[in-house]
Design an enzyme around this catalytic site. Structure first.
Site, PDB file in Angstrom:
ATOM      1  N   SER A 187       0.723  -1.210   0.064  1.00 15.47           N
ATOM      2  CA  SER A 187       0.009  -0.094   0.082  1.00 15.47           C
ATOM      3  C   SER A 187       0.754   1.187   0.047  1.00 15.47           C
ATOM      4  O   SER A 187       1.526   1.580  -0.802  1.00 15.47           O
ATOM      5  CB  SER A 187      -1.009   0.289   1.207  1.00 15.47           C
TER       6      SER A 187
ATOM      7  N   ASP B 177      -8.315  -2.170  -7.234  1.00 16.91           N
ATOM      8  CA  ASP B 177      -8.235  -3.154  -6.154  1.00 16.91           C
ATOM      9  C   ASP B 177      -9.436  -2.759  -5.032  1.00 16.91           C
ATOM     10  O   ASP B 177      -9.285  -3.241  -3.750  1.00 16.91           O
ATOM     11  CB  ASP B 177      -6.905  -3.584  -5.557  1.00 16.91           C
TER      12      ASP B 177
ATOM     13  N   HIS C 217      -7.419  -4.902  -2.243  1.00 20.81           N
ATOM     14  CA  HIS C 217      -6.450  -4.203  -1.600  1.00 20.81           C
ATOM     15  C   HIS C 217      -6.012  -4.644  -0.095  1.00 20.81           C
ATOM     16  O   HIS C 217      -4.791  -4.639   0.543  1.00 20.81           O
ATOM     17  CB  HIS C 217      -6.583  -2.712  -1.353  1.00 20.81           C
TER      18      HIS C 217
END
Length: 443
Positions: free
Chosen positions: A156, A363, A412
């Protein structure tokens, strides 16, 4: 939109499963053979440093239960370590800017006091120094003698932070050196301009990295929305808890004195206060750095893939195309569906010009185009990275540019397993192959 508001809500409802038992070190050495021999590399034994993203945490599980890499189902970092790989998992500011996070990561690895720099501290109005890790460094000899390198595996916001850190290791920062010289005091070695990043870092693996920013920030209602919502989901009863007793998140905002928790302050009151502060509305926090606006701000320190360092990316998608838009897959985490659908139909000419359609596949929080590489683009490097018997690509990896292993069908929160009971069986092969690639690079 509730930005990143969910990882733990799902995880709390899940039951823990046992992690795989440790295996012999020789098993790791044997497994490396096909990779390093395919590329003609010698292989290495450098440790891997796992770096968390926004609102993330380090080695210590939240409530002793939820791992950032693996969720309640287990600890993926330990799974990799049990196969004989060296691993570290430091904790850095979960809401801080990439600059501050990079300084914190450097200090923890080297074992120094965190030095955010005189110029940066003056510009944004915080203290120059943070926590002191002197004598507590995870890798005190990091970068010494060109043989003490590390690999970074980051998720991330983590890849953004690592990319900036590697850039600072390569170029230093002339502004900080000048500020220190003007003040007649030493500068942090991180800002020295006589370093070479490849003496410190061998390889970087980005997992759903926000490498070019995400429009999800601009689509959200601001920091109070995404941070406040996340914390309230995590601790519905936190109004009855003192911040010092909660023991959940260490925000590492000590260098911002006004952001320290007050005596007797309740947890949710604290979150509300800091996310509505001048700091939250400024340009030295995660919210700004993750935005397209922040990522493209010419005032930001230079950050890009550096020569001599190997970069790899795993972009993720949990959407499918319907006409000209993308919509969330049926198995997308419930908390990410709204974000996936909003990104999937984005049409913002102010932010993206005519490129809006290129940013729709996503995502749930990050567009595939952003998690594939920095703005310099990538080399296609297809690899069945989720297979337990993966055959390495025949193309030898190169330095200075991202090698994209191919888009994976994860959302994600699934790629790091934080909200997935089956994270260990789903992701063990992927994380093991990440380790194999990194350990197969030249020493």
């Amino acid at each position: 939109m509730k930005f990143f508001a969910s990882a733990i809500a799902v995880a709390f409802a899940q039951l823990a499963v046992a992690a795989p038992a440790a295996v012999e070190l020789q098993a790791r050495a044997d497994a490396l053979g096909p990779f390093s021999s395919t590329w003609g590399f010698s292989g290495n034994n450098y440790p891997m440093v796992f770096v968390h993203g926004l609102t993330g945490w380090g080695e210590k599980p939240i409530l002793g239960l939820v791992n950032y890499f693996g969720g309640v189902g287990g600890n993926l970092v330990k799974v990799v370590a049990n196969k004989g790989y060296k691993t570290f998992q430091p904790a850095i500011g979960p809401l801080s800017s990439n600059w501050e996070r990079a300084c914190e990561l450097y200090a923890q690895l080297k074992g120094t006091k965190v030095d955010y720099g005189i110029a940066h501290a003056k510009k944004f109005g915080h203290n120059r120094f943070g926590r002191d890790y002197t004598g507590k460094g995870l890798l005190p000899n990091w970068g010494v003698g060109k043989t003490n390198k590390v690999h970074f595996v980051a998720h991330s916001m983590g890849p953004q932070t690592v990319q900036l850190l590697v850039s600072l290791l390569n170029f230093g920062n002339a502004e900080e050196l000048a500020a220190a010289q003007g003040a007649g005091v030493p500068a942090s070695p991180l800002f020295y301009t006589n370093k070479t990043a490849s003496d410190f870092v061998s390889g970087v693996f980005s997992l759903a990295g926000v490498l070019q920013g995400t429009p999800a920030v601009e689509l959200s209602a601001g920091m109070p929305d995404f941070v406040g919502s996340l914390m309230k989901v995590l601790l519905g009863v936190s109004n009855f808890m003192d911040i010092t007793a909660v023991g959940l998140w260490d925000f590492q905002l000590d260098h911002w004195p006004e952001l320290s928790p007050k005596s007797g302050e309740k947890f949710t009151d604290y979150i509300t206060r800091i996310t509505n502060s001048a700091w939250a509305k400024g340009k030295s926090n995660a919210y700004y750095d993750l935005s397209l606006t922040g990522t493209r701000d010419p005032a930001q320190p230079p950050s890009a893939a550096q020569p001599g360092v190997y970069y790899f990316s795993i972009p993720c998608s949990s959407t499918f195309k319907v006409g000209e838009i993308y919509v969330a897959d049926l198995d997308t985490n419930l908390s990410l569906i709204q974000g996936a659908n909003m990104l999937g139909k984005i049409n913002n000419s102010t932010l993206l010009g005519n490129d809006s359609p290129l940013w729709r596949d996503n995502d749930g929080q990050v567009s595939v185009i952003s998690s594939s590489s920095d703005a310099k683009g990538f080399i296609s490097w297809p690899f069945d990275i989720r297979s337990g018997s993966a055959v390495p690509p025949k193309t030898k990896p190169v330095t200075g540019k991202y090698q994209n292993v191919g888009t994976q069908d994860f959302d994600h929160l699934a790629i790091n397993g934080v909200a997935d009971l089956l994270a260990i069986p789903r992701l063990t092969s992927l994380y093991t192959n990440v380790a194999k690639v990194l350990y197969s690079l030249p020493a």
